[in-house]
Scaffold this motif. Sequence first.
Motif, PDB file in Angstrom:
ATOM      1  N   LYS A  49      16.699   0.212  55.448  1.00 52.85           N
ATOM      2  CA  LYS A  49      15.852  -0.600  56.320  1.00 52.85           C
ATOM      3  C   LYS A  49      14.503   0.095  56.404  1.00 52.85           C
ATOM      4  CE  LYS A  49      19.711  -1.818  59.300  1.00 52.85           C
ATOM      5  NZ  LYS A  49      20.262  -1.589  60.618  1.00 52.85           N
ATOM      6  N   ALA A  50      13.748   0.042  55.334  1.00 58.76           N
ATOM      7  CA  ALA A  50      12.463   0.741  55.254  1.00 58.76           C
ATOM      8  C   ALA A  50      12.676   2.201  55.630  1.00 58.76           C
ATOM      9  CB  ALA A  50      11.433   0.067  56.148  1.00 58.76           C
ATOM     10  N   HIS A  51      11.659   2.836  56.157  1.00 60.53           N
ATOM     11  CA  HIS A  51      11.813   4.240  56.516  1.00 60.53           C
ATOM     12  C   HIS A  51      11.915   4.382  58.010  1.00 60.53           C
ATOM     13  CE1 HIS A  51      11.722   6.270  52.733  1.00 60.53           C
ATOM     14  NE2 HIS A  51      10.629   5.661  52.355  1.00 60.53           N
ATOM     15  N   GLY A  52      13.135   4.362  58.531  1.00 62.79           N
ATOM     16  CA  GLY A  52      13.324   4.664  59.940  1.00 62.79           C
ATOM     17  C   GLY A  52      13.164   6.164  60.129  1.00 62.79           C
ATOM     18  N   ALA A  53      12.912   6.567  61.350  1.00 62.07           N
ATOM     19  CA  ALA A  53      12.756   7.999  61.618  1.00 62.07           C
ATOM     20  C   ALA A  53      14.102   8.696  61.459  1.00 62.07           C
ATOM     21  CB  ALA A  53      12.209   8.190  63.024  1.00 62.07           C
ATOM     22  N   VAL A  54      14.065   9.901  60.920  1.00 66.33           N
ATOM     23  CA  VAL A  54      15.289  10.693  60.721  1.00 66.33           C
ATOM     24  C   VAL A  54      15.095  12.044  61.405  1.00 66.33           C
ATOM     25  CG1 VAL A  54      16.792  11.795  59.023  1.00 66.33           C
ATOM     26  CG2 VAL A  54      15.762   9.581  58.518  1.00 66.33           C
ATOM     27  N   PRO A  55      16.047  12.450  62.248  1.00 67.99           N
ATOM     28  CA  PRO A  55      15.919  13.769  62.891  1.00 67.99           C
ATOM     29  C   PRO A  55      15.967  14.879  61.843  1.00 67.99           C
ATOM     30  CG  PRO A  55      17.671  12.448  63.897  1.00 67.99           C
ATOM     31  CD  PRO A  55      17.279  11.763  62.636  1.00 67.99           C
ATOM     32  N   SER A  91      11.156   5.224  66.849  1.00 66.60           N
ATOM     33  CA  SER A  91      12.561   4.938  67.137  1.00 66.60           C
ATOM     34  C   SER A  91      13.370   5.031  65.845  1.00 66.60           C
ATOM     35  CB  SER A  91      12.708   3.546  67.750  1.00 66.60           C
ATOM     36  OG  SER A  91      12.224   2.581  66.858  1.00 66.60           O
ATOM     37  N   VAL A  92      14.627   5.428  65.999  1.00 69.57           N
ATOM     38  CA  VAL A  92      15.491   5.534  64.821  1.00 69.57           C
ATOM     39  C   VAL A  92      16.127   4.169  64.545  1.00 69.57           C
ATOM     40  CG1 VAL A  92      15.974   7.970  65.207  1.00 69.57           C
ATOM     41  CG2 VAL A  92      17.494   6.272  66.177  1.00 69.57           C
ATOM     42  N   ARG A  93      16.461   3.939  63.292  1.00 71.33           N
ATOM     43  CA  ARG A  93      17.047   2.647  62.925  1.00 71.33           C
ATOM     44  C   ARG A  93      18.519   2.786  62.579  1.00 71.33           C
ATOM     45  NH1 ARG A  93      12.155  -0.041  59.366  1.00 71.33           N
ATOM     46  NH2 ARG A  93      10.528   0.398  60.870  1.00 71.33           N
ATOM     47  N   GLU A  94      18.988   4.021  62.596  1.00 73.98           N
ATOM     48  CA  GLU A  94      20.409   4.255  62.332  1.00 73.98           C
ATOM     49  C   GLU A  94      20.994   4.993  63.514  1.00 73.98           C
ATOM     50  OE1 GLU A  94      21.395   5.800  58.393  1.00 73.98           O
ATOM     51  OE2 GLU A  94      19.264   5.738  57.980  1.00 73.98           O
TER      52      GLU A  94
END
Length: 201
Positions: free
Chosen positions: A70-76, A105-108
């Motif tokens: 889903k595109a580039h969601g933020a990743v910790p 915001s994270v997407r996962e």
Amino acid sequence: MAMEVEEEEEVMVTPGEVLGKSSTLIPGRGAYVAPHNNTVYASLTGRRTIIPPSPDSPDQRSTVEVTGHKAHGAVPEPGSIVIARVTKVMTKMAIADIMCVGSKSVREKFSGVIRQQDVRATEIDKVDMHLSFRPGDIVKALVLSLGDARAYYLSTAKNELGVVSAESMAGATMVPISWTEMQCPSTGQIEQRKVAKVGGL
């Protein structure tokens, strides 16, 4: 349904899935290497991409990337500041769902674990998890590392880290009154928390 050739070769991976050995692969975005076994793992759910080295590169290993679907969601990542919602508090740790990395915001779904020794910087052995966090609390935390079972180890040991928003037993949003206490504005009741330092404190 017509599919492009590239689509057919896509390999979907999930966090913690083995991508290969660091002797032949360089971890790119969405991948990391575990030093104890020199194995490269995926750190998010997405599409695996192998990028061959450029002919003049001194390192002739390919780079492996995992691109979020889903595109580039933020990743910790270790060192990043996250906002997380506490879901469970136990004697030695609190479990939280990571909602934001920085301002994104994270997407996962990413889980975080705040261990007893990572709650605060002083008197670590006296930390009572149940007086530091409650389920539903919103905490600001630092990512220490990718821990076990796909959960990130989080720390609130700096003054500016800890609970930033909490509901009282009465359901009101509490006001921080010290580094260890928050007060319910409707009942006046004081509850213990590991409070994040804000401007007024």
